[in-house]
Design a protein around this motif. Structure first.
Motif, PDB file in Angstrom:
ATOM      1  N   LEU A  36       0.870  -1.358  -0.049  1.00  0.00           N
ATOM      2  CA  LEU A  36       0.226  -0.155   0.244  1.00  0.00           C
ATOM      3  C   LEU A  36       0.825   1.201   0.006  1.00  0.00           C
ATOM      4  CD1 LEU A  36      -2.823   1.354  -0.010  1.00  0.00           C
ATOM      5  CD2 LEU A  36      -2.664   1.073   2.823  1.00  0.00           C
ATOM      6  N   TYR A  37       1.912   1.080   0.702  1.00  0.00           N
ATOM      7  CA  TYR A  37       2.975   2.285   0.841  1.00  0.00           C
ATOM      8  C   TYR A  37       3.521   2.713  -0.421  1.00  0.00           C
ATOM      9  CZ  TYR A  37       6.706   5.440   2.241  1.00  0.00           C
ATOM     10  OH  TYR A  37       7.647   6.567   2.259  1.00  0.00           O
ATOM     11  N   HIS A  38       3.799   1.789  -1.326  1.00  0.00           N
ATOM     12  CA  HIS A  38       4.184   1.898  -2.813  1.00  0.00           C
ATOM     13  C   HIS A  38       3.377   2.239  -3.634  1.00  0.00           C
ATOM     14  CE1 HIS A  38       8.636   1.024  -2.509  1.00  0.00           C
ATOM     15  NE2 HIS A  38       8.369   0.260  -1.311  1.00  0.00           N
ATOM     16  N   VAL A  39       2.043   1.816  -3.384  1.00  0.00           N
ATOM     17  CA  VAL A  39       1.106   2.247  -4.371  1.00  0.00           C
ATOM     18  C   VAL A  39       0.556   3.617  -4.518  1.00  0.00           C
ATOM     19  CG1 VAL A  39      -1.655   2.119  -4.667  1.00  0.00           C
ATOM     20  CG2 VAL A  39      -0.177  -0.202  -4.344  1.00  0.00           C
ATOM     21  N   LEU A  40       0.678   4.155  -2.921  1.00  0.00           N
ATOM     22  CA  LEU A  40       0.199   5.511  -2.783  1.00  0.00           C
ATOM     23  C   LEU A  40       1.444   6.565  -3.186  1.00  0.00           C
ATOM     24  CD1 LEU A  40      -1.438   5.236   0.811  1.00  0.00           C
ATOM     25  CD2 LEU A  40      -2.443   5.727  -1.364  1.00  0.00           C
ATOM     26  N   ALA A  41       2.709   5.982  -3.007  1.00  0.00           N
ATOM     27  CA  ALA A  41       3.952   6.614  -3.508  1.00  0.00           C
ATOM     28  C   ALA A  41       3.859   6.823  -4.851  1.00  0.00           C
ATOM     29  CB  ALA A  41       5.179   6.008  -2.925  1.00  0.00           C
ATOM     30  N   SER A  42       3.290   5.672  -5.769  1.00  0.00           N
ATOM     31  CA  SER A  42       3.312   5.789  -7.200  1.00  0.00           C
ATOM     32  C   SER A  42       2.200   6.721  -7.450  1.00  0.00           C
ATOM     33  CB  SER A  42       3.144   4.360  -7.746  1.00  0.00           C
ATOM     34  OG  SER A  42       4.282   3.500  -7.482  1.00  0.00           O
ATOM     35  N   ILE A  43       1.040   6.897  -6.732  1.00  0.00           N
ATOM     36  CA  ILE A  43       0.048   7.810  -7.194  1.00  0.00           C
ATOM     37  C   ILE A  43       0.570   9.285  -6.972  1.00  0.00           C
ATOM     38  CG2 ILE A  43      -1.972   8.469  -6.218  1.00  0.00           C
ATOM     39  CD1 ILE A  43      -2.989   5.685  -5.613  1.00  0.00           C
ATOM     40  N   ALA A  44       1.278   9.394  -5.914  1.00  0.00           N
ATOM     41  CA  ALA A  44       1.856  10.847  -5.603  1.00  0.00           C
ATOM     42  C   ALA A  44       2.926  11.312  -6.749  1.00  0.00           C
ATOM     43  CB  ALA A  44       2.541  10.931  -4.426  1.00  0.00           C
ATOM     44  N   ASN A  45       3.515  10.300  -7.249  1.00  0.00           N
ATOM     45  CA  ASN A  45       4.475  10.691  -8.284  1.00  0.00           C
ATOM     46  C   ASN A  45       3.895  10.495  -9.803  1.00  0.00           C
ATOM     47  OD1 ASN A  45       6.428  10.842  -6.541  1.00  0.00           O
ATOM     48  ND2 ASN A  45       7.022   8.620  -6.540  1.00  0.00           N
ATOM     49  N   GLY A  46       2.570  10.257  -9.853  1.00  0.00           N
ATOM     50  CA  GLY A  46       2.016  10.077 -11.296  1.00  0.00           C
ATOM     51  C   GLY A  46       2.376   8.703 -11.934  1.00  0.00           C
ATOM     52  N   THR A  47       2.723   7.811 -11.264  1.00  0.00           N
ATOM     53  CA  THR A  47       3.526   6.606 -11.830  1.00  0.00           C
ATOM     54  C   THR A  47       2.348   5.559 -11.711  1.00  0.00           C
ATOM     55  OG1 THR A  47       5.650   7.206 -11.090  1.00  0.00           O
ATOM     56  CG2 THR A  47       5.306   5.057 -11.910  1.00  0.00           C
ATOM     57  N   PRO A  48       2.054   4.715 -13.061  1.00  0.00           N
ATOM     58  CA  PRO A  48       0.974   3.784 -12.938  1.00  0.00           C
ATOM     59  C   PRO A  48       1.694   2.473 -12.155  1.00  0.00           C
ATOM     60  CG  PRO A  48       1.179   4.736 -15.000  1.00  0.00           C
ATOM     61  CD  PRO A  48       2.306   5.279 -14.490  1.00  0.00           C
ATOM     62  N   ILE A  49       0.770   1.794 -11.489  1.00  0.00           N
ATOM     63  CA  ILE A  49       1.346   0.701 -10.491  1.00  0.00           C
ATOM     64  C   ILE A  49       0.077  -0.260 -10.366  1.00  0.00           C
ATOM     65  CG2 ILE A  49       0.532   2.019  -8.301  1.00  0.00           C
ATOM     66  CD1 ILE A  49       2.795   0.265  -7.063  1.00  0.00           C
ATOM     67  N   GLY A  50       0.423  -1.324 -11.009  1.00  0.00           N
ATOM     68  CA  GLY A  50      -0.622  -2.591 -10.687  1.00  0.00           C
ATOM     69  C   GLY A  50      -1.763  -2.211 -11.618  1.00  0.00           C
ATOM     70  N   LYS A  51      -3.004  -2.069 -11.063  1.00  0.00           N
ATOM     71  CA  LYS A  51      -4.295  -1.802 -11.811  1.00  0.00           C
ATOM     72  C   LYS A  51      -4.681  -0.387 -11.605  1.00  0.00           C
ATOM     73  CE  LYS A  51      -4.883  -6.238 -12.699  1.00  0.00           C
ATOM     74  NZ  LYS A  51      -4.658  -6.436 -14.229  1.00  0.00           N
ATOM     75  N   ILE A  52      -4.030   0.445 -11.158  1.00  0.00           N
ATOM     76  CA  ILE A  52      -4.032   1.920 -10.889  1.00  0.00           C
ATOM     77  C   ILE A  52      -3.537   2.518 -11.969  1.00  0.00           C
ATOM     78  CG2 ILE A  52      -4.162   4.099  -9.538  1.00  0.00           C
ATOM     79  CD1 ILE A  52      -4.696   2.210  -7.184  1.00  0.00           C
ATOM     80  N   ASP A  53      -4.011   2.898 -13.032  1.00  0.00           N
ATOM     81  CA  ASP A  53      -3.346   3.779 -14.153  1.00  0.00           C
ATOM     82  C   ASP A  53      -4.287   4.563 -14.922  1.00  0.00           C
ATOM     83  OD1 ASP A  53      -4.594   1.778 -15.485  1.00  0.00           O
ATOM     84  OD2 ASP A  53      -3.014   0.957 -16.197  1.00  0.00           O
ATOM     85  N   GLY A  54      -3.925   5.265 -15.883  1.00  0.00           N
ATOM     86  CA  GLY A  54      -4.785   6.023 -16.728  1.00  0.00           C
ATOM     87  C   GLY A  54      -5.734   6.858 -15.910  1.00  0.00           C
ATOM     88  N   PRO A  55      -7.139   6.971 -16.245  1.00  0.00           N
ATOM     89  CA  PRO A  55      -8.119   7.744 -15.369  1.00  0.00           C
ATOM     90  C   PRO A  55      -8.137   7.441 -13.764  1.00  0.00           C
ATOM     91  CG  PRO A  55      -8.868   6.898 -17.429  1.00  0.00           C
ATOM     92  CD  PRO A  55      -7.614   6.281 -17.186  1.00  0.00           C
ATOM     93  N   LEU A  56      -7.792   6.253 -13.519  1.00  0.00           N
ATOM     94  CA  LEU A  56      -7.923   5.641 -12.136  1.00  0.00           C
ATOM     95  C   LEU A  56      -6.851   6.593 -11.338  1.00  0.00           C
ATOM     96  CD1 LEU A  56      -8.845   2.223 -12.010  1.00  0.00           C
ATOM     97  CD2 LEU A  56     -10.293   4.148 -10.977  1.00  0.00           C
ATOM     98  N   LEU A  57      -5.595   6.560 -12.003  1.00  0.00           N
ATOM     99  CA  LEU A  57      -4.411   7.189 -11.505  1.00  0.00           C
ATOM    100  C   LEU A  57      -4.845   8.912 -11.276  1.00  0.00           C
ATOM    101  CD1 LEU A  57      -1.392   7.062 -10.512  1.00  0.00           C
ATOM    102  CD2 LEU A  57      -0.770   7.424 -12.611  1.00  0.00           C
ATOM    103  N   GLU A  58      -5.376   9.352 -12.134  1.00  0.00           N
ATOM    104  CA  GLU A  58      -5.678  10.757 -11.729  1.00  0.00           C
ATOM    105  C   GLU A  58      -6.587  11.104 -10.835  1.00  0.00           C
ATOM    106  OE1 GLU A  58      -4.689  14.548 -12.590  1.00  0.00           O
ATOM    107  OE2 GLU A  58      -3.765  13.045 -13.444  1.00  0.00           O
ATOM    108  N   SER A  59      -7.770  10.045 -10.768  1.00  0.00           N
ATOM    109  CA  SER A  59      -8.678  10.185  -9.895  1.00  0.00           C
ATOM    110  C   SER A  59      -8.343  10.140  -8.459  1.00  0.00           C
ATOM    111  CB  SER A  59      -9.733   9.114 -10.050  1.00  0.00           C
ATOM    112  OG  SER A  59     -10.757   9.108  -8.841  1.00  0.00           O
TER     113      SER A  59
END
Length: 368
Positions: free
Chosen positions: A120-143
């Motif tokens: 979870l830590y790396h998922v949230l860190a990737s979200i903060a950096n705008g980097t896709p991770i796992g199933k969170i990419d594209g519109p989901l990443l921006e959301s």
């Protein structure tokens, strides 16, 4: 994604997938870009993980009680072989094997949660950096990047700079207030959980190094969480606060239903049980019967709380049976029968005075 995180895609991908599935549910209720939709998805992830870890939690409880029970024996071994560390270790391992205890079992739930926490830590860190991770990419990443809880982005941290927070569409003051409050709540919940364990669910009649270690952890863990918390993203703080609250509630449930023998919690539990038996005159719950049966089986080895419970039953004219049920005691039954016209109690002969005992009995007059 950084190199270390790429090694753990086997766990970050499933975690991100679970969050996305929960987000679909809460997004339909609160809106896809809502911070509550993403926040509740993290909370639901915690609940799901903790439900799966319930069997490990049961093992942890048994292991902790087992360690408490063998502390006097461990202390004796340490004193006997204080100058021979190898023999001391051998005797300790032998004791663990004989009693079926394992010191590491008490750490199982924390160890089992660690991979999910890391993911979870790396998922949230990737979200903060705008980097896709796992199933969170594209519109989901921006959301996810635009999701805020009380004005703080899920991916922001207390130590973030004003520019980094501004890039996430938030104010640094809001972020620090929200993260500071959550860090305090996380530390307090950890402290209360450990304090509840020490004050209510530990056998106070046994003074051992184990109790001192637990007391030390009560103060050390909250400080560790507070120091580490300033580097946790808001989403991770939500995760850790939720798991602390779950642990507190789960532990409270266990303490109230099946407390450690000899503890304050056991005294309070048996007092409530005695009142219940006195009011209804019987015991129907299978779990409660199991506890009473265990007390009966101990015989003279009962602790003070258990002896107090048995004495309380006796005063009420009741007796605990081997199967855990409760029935009227023999003495109470005899008294009841005599009062109701049944078989009367045997009367003792009336005591004579000294003059009556010294006066010989009169002879009957001869028949004419």
């Amino acid at each position: 994604m950084d190199t270390i995180a790429s090694w753990f895609t086997f766990i970050t991908t499933p975690v991100s997938w679970i969050i996305v599935q929960f987000h679909k549910l809460y997004g339909a209720m609160f809106g896809a870009d809502s911070g509550w939709a993403w926040g509740l998805s993290i909370v639901s992830l915690v609940v799901l993980i903790r439900i799966c870890l319930i069997p490990l939690f049961v093992k942890q409880i048994k292991a902790t009680r087992g360690m408490q029970a063998i502390q006097p024996k461990m202390k004796a071994i340490q004193e006997r072989y204080k100058n021979d560390k190898q023999r001391q270790s051998e005797e300790m391992m032998k004791l663990y094997k004989e009693t079926g205890t394992n010191p590491l079992s008490s750490c199982l739930p924390i160890l089992a949660q660690s991979p999910f926490f890391f993911a979870l830590y790396h998922v949230l860190a990737s979200i903060a950096n705008g980097t896709p991770i796992g199933k969170i990419d594209g519109p989901l990443l921006e959301s996810a990047r635009n999701a805020h809880i009380f004005g703080a982005p899920l991916a922001s941290k207390f130590t973030d700079s004003a520019d980094k927070v501004a890039a996430l569409g938030a104010d640094i003051t809001d972020v620090r207030i929200v993260t500071a409050v959550m860090i305090v709540m996380m530390s307090l919940s950890q402290f209360y959980t450990q304090r509840q364990l020490m004050q209510k669910n530990v056998d106070l009649s046994v003074k051992t190094p184990f109790m001192q270690q637990q007391k030390m952890l009560m103060y050390v863990f909250p400080v560790i969480f507070a120091v580490m918390g300033i580097n946790f993203p808001v989403g991770v703080l939500v995760y850790w606060l939720t798991t602390n609250l779950w642990t507190m509630g789960q532990q409270m449930f266990v303490i109230n239903r099946n407390p450690t023998p000899g503890s304050l919690a056991q005294d309070q539990y048996l007092t409530r049980l005695l009142k219940q038996i006195t009011s209804h005159g019987e015991l129907k719950s299978r779990g409660k019967k199991k506890i009473v049966a265990a007390i009966v089986a101990k015989g003279p080895d009962r602790n003070d709380n258990e002896r107090k419970f048995i004495t309380g039953l006796t005063k009420q004219g009741l007796a605990a049976q081997a199967d855990g049920s409760v029935a009227k005691s023999v003495e109470a039954t005899v008294d009841s029968d005599a009062a109701g016209g049944g078989t009367p109690k045997r009367q003792q002969p009336k005591r004579q005075s000294k003059s009556q005992r010294q006066t010989p009995p009169s002879k009957p007059s001869p028949k004419k």
